[in-house]
Design a protein around this motif. Structure first.
Motif, PDB file in Angstrom:
ATOM      1  N   SER A  53       0.821  -1.202   0.000  1.00  0.00           N
ATOM      2  CA  SER A  53       0.000   0.000   0.000  1.00  0.00           C
ATOM      3  C   SER A  53       0.858   1.256   0.000  1.00  0.00           C
ATOM      4  CB  SER A  53      -0.941   0.012   1.217  1.00  0.00           C
ATOM      5  OG  SER A  53      -0.199   0.011   2.419  1.00  0.00           O
ATOM      6  N   GLY A  54       0.260   2.336  -0.467  1.00  0.00           N
ATOM      7  CA  GLY A  54       0.939   3.619  -0.525  1.00  0.00           C
ATOM      8  C   GLY A  54      -0.004   4.665  -1.069  1.00  0.00           C
TER       9      GLY A  54
ATOM     10  N   VAL B 104       6.894   4.511  -7.478  1.00  0.00           N
ATOM     11  CA  VAL B 104       7.426   3.262  -8.017  1.00  0.00           C
ATOM     12  C   VAL B 104       6.814   2.096  -7.252  1.00  0.00           C
ATOM     13  CG1 VAL B 104       9.482   1.878  -8.445  1.00  0.00           C
ATOM     14  CG2 VAL B 104       9.578   4.371  -8.702  1.00  0.00           C
ATOM     15  N   SER B 105       6.181   1.198  -7.982  1.00  0.00           N
ATOM     16  CA  SER B 105       5.590   0.007  -7.390  1.00  0.00           C
ATOM     17  C   SER B 105       6.508  -1.183  -7.665  1.00  0.00           C
ATOM     18  CB  SER B 105       4.200  -0.258  -7.988  1.00  0.00           C
ATOM     19  OG  SER B 105       3.624  -1.414  -7.424  1.00  0.00           O
ATOM     20  N   THR B 106       6.974  -1.830  -6.604  1.00  0.00           N
ATOM     21  CA  THR B 106       7.860  -2.988  -6.737  1.00  0.00           C
ATOM     22  C   THR B 106       7.160  -4.214  -6.179  1.00  0.00           C
ATOM     23  OG1 THR B 106       9.848  -1.624  -6.567  1.00  0.00           O
ATOM     24  CG2 THR B 106      10.086  -3.982  -6.126  1.00  0.00           C
ATOM     25  N   ILE B 107       6.884  -5.171  -7.037  1.00  0.00           N
ATOM     26  CA  ILE B 107       6.222  -6.418  -6.633  1.00  0.00           C
ATOM     27  C   ILE B 107       7.224  -7.547  -6.846  1.00  0.00           C
ATOM     28  CG2 ILE B 107       4.344  -8.003  -7.159  1.00  0.00           C
ATOM     29  CD1 ILE B 107       2.658  -5.541  -7.875  1.00  0.00           C
ATOM     30  N   SER B 108       7.722  -8.092  -5.752  1.00  0.00           N
ATOM     31  CA  SER B 108       8.819  -9.063  -5.821  1.00  0.00           C
ATOM     32  C   SER B 108       8.407 -10.477  -5.439  1.00  0.00           C
ATOM     33  CB  SER B 108       9.968  -8.606  -4.910  1.00  0.00           C
ATOM     34  OG  SER B 108       9.522  -8.444  -3.576  1.00  0.00           O
ATOM     35  N   VAL B 109       7.161 -10.643  -5.008  1.00  0.00           N
ATOM     36  CA  VAL B 109       6.679 -11.947  -4.558  1.00  0.00           C
ATOM     37  C   VAL B 109       5.527 -12.391  -5.454  1.00  0.00           C
ATOM     38  CG1 VAL B 109       5.659 -13.229  -2.641  1.00  0.00           C
ATOM     39  CG2 VAL B 109       7.360 -11.451  -2.179  1.00  0.00           C
ATOM     40  N   ILE B 110       5.569 -13.636  -5.919  1.00  0.00           N
ATOM     41  CA  ILE B 110       4.486 -14.164  -6.750  1.00  0.00           C
ATOM     42  C   ILE B 110       3.165 -14.103  -5.977  1.00  0.00           C
ATOM     43  CG2 ILE B 110       3.565 -16.258  -7.833  1.00  0.00           C
ATOM     44  CD1 ILE B 110       6.440 -17.034  -8.495  1.00  0.00           C
ATOM     45  N   GLY B 111       2.139 -13.556  -6.630  1.00  0.00           N
ATOM     46  CA  GLY B 111       0.826 -13.432  -6.002  1.00  0.00           C
ATOM     47  C   GLY B 111       0.620 -12.130  -5.265  1.00  0.00           C
ATOM     48  N   GLN B 112       1.694 -11.347  -5.107  1.00  0.00           N
ATOM     49  CA  GLN B 112       1.565 -10.056  -4.430  1.00  0.00           C
ATOM     50  C   GLN B 112       0.903  -9.031  -5.342  1.00  0.00           C
ATOM     51  OE1 GLN B 112       3.331  -8.830  -1.029  1.00  0.00           O
ATOM     52  NE2 GLN B 112       1.353  -7.897  -1.506  1.00  0.00           N
ATOM     53  N   ASN B 113       0.037  -8.222  -4.804  1.00  0.00           N
ATOM     54  CA  ASN B 113      -0.581  -7.110  -5.512  1.00  0.00           C
ATOM     55  C   ASN B 113      -0.294  -5.820  -4.756  1.00  0.00           C
ATOM     56  OD1 ASN B 113      -1.879  -8.778  -7.505  1.00  0.00           O
ATOM     57  ND2 ASN B 113      -3.334  -9.379  -5.922  1.00  0.00           N
ATOM     58  N   ALA B 114      -0.665  -4.697  -5.348  1.00  0.00           N
ATOM     59  CA  ALA B 114      -0.415  -3.407  -4.702  1.00  0.00           C
ATOM     60  C   ALA B 114      -1.626  -2.519  -4.851  1.00  0.00           C
ATOM     61  CB  ALA B 114       0.818  -2.743  -5.302  1.00  0.00           C
ATOM     62  N   ARG B 115      -1.809  -1.628  -3.886  1.00  0.00           N
ATOM     63  CA  ARG B 115      -2.904  -0.662  -3.930  1.00  0.00           C
ATOM     64  C   ARG B 115      -2.383   0.696  -3.484  1.00  0.00           C
ATOM     65  NH1 ARG B 115      -5.229   0.158   1.203  1.00  0.00           N
ATOM     66  NH2 ARG B 115      -7.075   1.042   0.226  1.00  0.00           N
ATOM     67  N   TYR B 116      -2.833   1.728  -4.198  1.00  0.00           N
ATOM     68  CA  TYR B 116      -2.407   3.092  -3.911  1.00  0.00           C
ATOM     69  C   TYR B 116      -3.636   3.990  -3.914  1.00  0.00           C
ATOM     70  CZ  TYR B 116       2.076   1.032  -5.031  1.00  0.00           C
ATOM     71  OH  TYR B 116       3.171   0.207  -5.046  1.00  0.00           O
ATOM     72  N   THR B 117      -3.659   4.946  -3.025  1.00  0.00           N
ATOM     73  CA  THR B 117      -4.829   5.816  -2.893  1.00  0.00           C
ATOM     74  C   THR B 117      -4.476   7.265  -3.203  1.00  0.00           C
ATOM     75  OG1 THR B 117      -4.425   6.118  -0.517  1.00  0.00           O
ATOM     76  CG2 THR B 117      -5.895   4.326  -1.167  1.00  0.00           C
ATOM     77  N   PHE B 118      -5.504   8.022  -3.580  1.00  0.00           N
ATOM     78  CA  PHE B 118      -5.376   9.465  -3.744  1.00  0.00           C
ATOM     79  C   PHE B 118      -6.733  10.106  -3.501  1.00  0.00           C
ATOM     80  CE2 PHE B 118      -6.675   8.054  -7.951  1.00  0.00           C
ATOM     81  CZ  PHE B 118      -7.538   9.051  -8.406  1.00  0.00           C
ATOM     82  N   THR B 119      -6.727  11.366  -3.168  1.00  0.00           N
ATOM     83  CA  THR B 119      -7.963  12.111  -2.955  1.00  0.00           C
ATOM     84  C   THR B 119      -8.372  12.784  -4.246  1.00  0.00           C
ATOM     85  OG1 THR B 119      -7.421  12.500  -0.631  1.00  0.00           O
ATOM     86  CG2 THR B 119      -9.078  13.937  -1.629  1.00  0.00           C
ATOM     87  N   GLY B 120      -9.579  12.477  -4.699  1.00  0.00           N
ATOM     88  CA  GLY B 120     -10.103  13.050  -5.933  1.00  0.00           C
ATOM     89  C   GLY B 120     -11.322  13.914  -5.663  1.00  0.00           C
TER      90      GLY B 120
END
Length: 296
Positions: free
Chosen positions: A95-96, A106-122
Motif C-alpha cells: 500500500s501507498g 514506483v511500485s515494486t512487486i517481488s513476490v508471486i501473487g503479491q498485488n499493490a494498492r495506492y490511494t489518492f484524494t479526488g
C-alpha cells in the motif's frame, strides 16, 4: 504454507480471519499438482472467487475487497486423481499513496501473487489520468476504484484514462495486479489534465504534455451554424487522439494521427456554447503540439 496432497481425491482446507474492506491476495508457488481448483469461501460458506492452477503457479485474488468480517476458507481441490504439492502464501496488498501532479510512485512487486494498492484524494468533476512507465512486469491489470469500491476503469498497458470525470469527491484506489506468476516494477504518474482556452481564428496555442500519461482539454466559444476546423501543428507527441465535443458533451468529430501536422474534419456547429477539444497521447511520451481552431 506448504501443502502435500499424496492421496488421490484428497482436498485441503485452510482458514484465515478477514476484515470487511480488506484487500488480500494468495501466492501459489512450488506447484507439482498438474491441475487443481483453488476456491476462496466467504464466512457464510459461499464461494467468493475460484481459479484453476497448473504447475506454473501464479496469483489468486478476490475481485474486490473482502465483503465481510469473519473466517474465510481456502480450498485446494486437485483435479481427477492428481496429487502433489503446492505452497500458499496469503498477503495483504502493498500500500501507498499517489501524488496528484507530484512525484511519481514506483511500485515494486517481488513476490508471486503479491498485488499493490495506492490511494489518492479526488474531487467530483476532476479529470485525471495515470501514466504507467518503466514496466518490467510482463502482464498486469491496473484498475481505478471509486470511493465506494466499485470499479471506474481498468487497463493493462500505457496509461489509465477514466472515461468520465471523477464522479464523486473522496478517496480513490488504484490496484496493480500482475497476471500469472509475474513480478517486477512499474512507475505510476498521476496527473490532472492540461487545460486552457482557444479563440476561433486566433494564433495557434502551444500545448505541452510534460508528464507520462497526461492528457489535455481545451475549450472554445462556438456559434450555431459556424463552420470550424481543429488544426494540429508541430506535433512531437507521436500518435495522439484528438476529439471535438459539443456543449452537451456529445462527440462531434475526431481522429488519431502521428503526423506533425493534421486537421480534424471541418464541422458545422449545431448550437451556440462552449465546445471542448481533448488531446490524448496514445503512448506515455511527453512533448508538445500547437492547437488552433479556424473558421473560413
Amino acid at each position: 504454507m506448504p501443502i502435500s496432497l499424496t492421496k488421490a481425491g484428497r482436498t485441503a482446507r485452510y482458514t484465515f480471519s478477514g476484515t470487511s474492506g480488506q484487500w488480500v491476495s494468495l501466492g501459489l508457488t512450488s506447484v507439482t499438482i498438474s491441475s487443481s481448483t483453488i476456491t476462496l469461501l466467504k464466512p457464510d460458506g459461499t464461494s467468493l472467487v475460484s481459479t484453476t492452477v497448473g504447475t506454473s503457479g501464479g496469483g489468486f485474488e478476490p475481485p474486490s475487497t473482502l465483503p465481510a468480517t469473519g473466517t474465510y476458507t481456502i480450498v485446494v481441490d486437485p483435479a481427477g486423481v492428481n496429487t502433489g504439492n503446492i505452497t500458499l502464501k496469503l498477503m495483504s496488498y502493498l500500500s501507498g499513496t499517489l501524488n496528484l501532479n507530484g512525484a511519481a510512485t514506483v511500485s515494486t512487486i517481488s513476490v508471486i501473487g503479491q498485488n499493490a494498492r495506492y490511494t489518492f484524494t479526488g474531487t467530483a468533476g476532476q479529470w485525471v489520468s495515470l501514466g504507467l512507465t518503466a514496466v518490467t512486469i510482463t502482464s498486469s491489470t491496473v484498475t481505478l476504484w471509486k470511493p465506494d469500491d466499485t470499479q471506474l476503469t481498468a487497463t493493462s498497458v500505457g496509461s489509465l484514462d477514466p472515461p468520465t470525470a471523477l464522479p464523486t469527491t473522496g478517496t480513490y484506489t488504484v490496484t496493480v495486479n500482475p497476471a500469472a506468476n509475474y513480478t517486477g516494477n512499474m512507475t505510476l504518474t498521476l496527473s490532472t489534465e492540461v487545460t486552457g482556452t482557444v479563440t476561433v481564428n486566433a494564433a495557434a496555442t502551444p500545448v505541452t504534455i510534460s508528464r507520462a500519461g497526461q492528457n489535455a482539454r481545451y475549450t472554445f466559444a462556438g456559434t450555431a451554424s459556424q463552420q470550424a476546423t481543429v488544426r494540429i501543428t508541430g506535433n512531437t507527441l507521436g500518435n495522439v487522439l484528438v476529439n471535438l465535443y459539443t456543449p452537451s458533451g456529445s462527440w462531434q468529430t475526431g481522429t488519431t494521427s502521428s503526423a506533425a501536422s493534421f486537421n480534424l474534419s471541418m464541422v458545422t456547429l449545431a448550437t451556440t456554447g462552449t465546445y471542448t477539444i481533448t488531446l490524448n497521447p496514445q503512448t506515455t511520451a511527453t512533448g508538445s503540439l500547437n492547437l488552433q481552431v479556424t473558421s473560413p
